[in-house]
Design an enzyme around this catalytic site. Sequence first.
Site, PDB file in Angstrom:
ATOM      1  N   ALA A 185       0.836  -1.209   0.000  1.00 33.21           N
ATOM      2  CA  ALA A 185       0.000   0.000   0.000  1.00 33.21           C
ATOM      3  C   ALA A 185       0.863   1.249   0.000  1.00 33.21           C
ATOM      4  O   ALA A 185       1.977   1.257   0.538  1.00 33.21           O
ATOM      5  CB  ALA A 185      -0.936   0.006   1.214  1.00 33.21           C
ATOM      6  N   ASP A 186       0.333   2.304  -0.606  1.00 33.65           N
ATOM      7  CA  ASP A 186       1.005   3.599  -0.581  1.00 33.65           C
ATOM      8  C   ASP A 186      -0.060   4.688  -0.560  1.00 33.65           C
ATOM      9  O   ASP A 186      -1.079   4.577  -1.251  1.00 33.65           O
ATOM     10  CB  ASP A 186       1.912   3.772  -1.801  1.00 33.65           C
ATOM     11  CG  ASP A 186       2.821   4.970  -1.653  1.00 33.65           C
ATOM     12  OD1 ASP A 186       3.892   4.820  -1.027  1.00 33.65           O
ATOM     13  OD2 ASP A 186       2.477   6.070  -2.137  1.00 33.65           O
ATOM     14  N   THR A 187       0.182   5.726   0.233  1.00 37.75           N
ATOM     15  CA  THR A 187      -0.796   6.805   0.407  1.00 37.75           C
ATOM     16  C   THR A 187      -0.168   8.149   0.093  1.00 37.75           C
ATOM     17  O   THR A 187       0.961   8.430   0.503  1.00 37.75           O
ATOM     18  CB  THR A 187      -1.326   6.824   1.855  1.00 37.75           C
ATOM     19  OG1 THR A 187      -1.913   5.552   2.162  1.00 37.75           O
ATOM     20  CG2 THR A 187      -2.385   7.911   2.038  1.00 37.75           C
TER      21      THR A 187
END
Length: 208
Positions: free
Chosen positions: A80-82
Amino acid sequence: MGQIILASASPRRKELLEQIGVEFEIWPAKGEEVLTKEAPHEAVMELAGQKAREVAAQIKAYDKTHTELITPQDIMIIGADTVVSIEGRILGKPRDEQDAKDMLAMLSGRTHAVYTGVSLLLLSASGRAGEHLFYEKTEVTMREMDSSEIARYVATGEPMDKAGAYAIQGKCAIYIDKIDGDYNNVVGLPIAAIYRELKRLGIDLYLW
């Protein structure tokens, strides 16, 4: 039962997976991120995929060198990356305190978008692999912060490892007017969307 691996050292993502009662292990990706996409939703999916694939490559390499220790099983890797985006500009983690102040001044009194990209990389016991990429978007409206409020918040140190230089679940909660979308997505992992996407693939997260 298969194995679930979170390709992140983020304590917030760890807490969100624990919250829904999923058993998993942490194997954080440590490689350098290479960003080629400009659109926020494409950028987060690209980076999430890089993280998941890095961990998958490490697992395969480990399998080859420690075959006597490996029990064949299906593995699901969650990457995941935000990022925060305002007027098309991507805001990642601040470089320093001044960068954090500049980001918060930009977000003050305005609505911005938070994007989290997710990679669900599936490794079967037979050696096959497949990846499903998606993203979730949440809009956040921050009330106006004056310069003294921004300086006081930055001085807490909380913004320094957060996309957009703030933590909605932390001390910055008092500056959030409203959100439109998934709150957990802003924290860093859209667990409802993960469950939904896996269900679409015919996978029960609790029976993996």
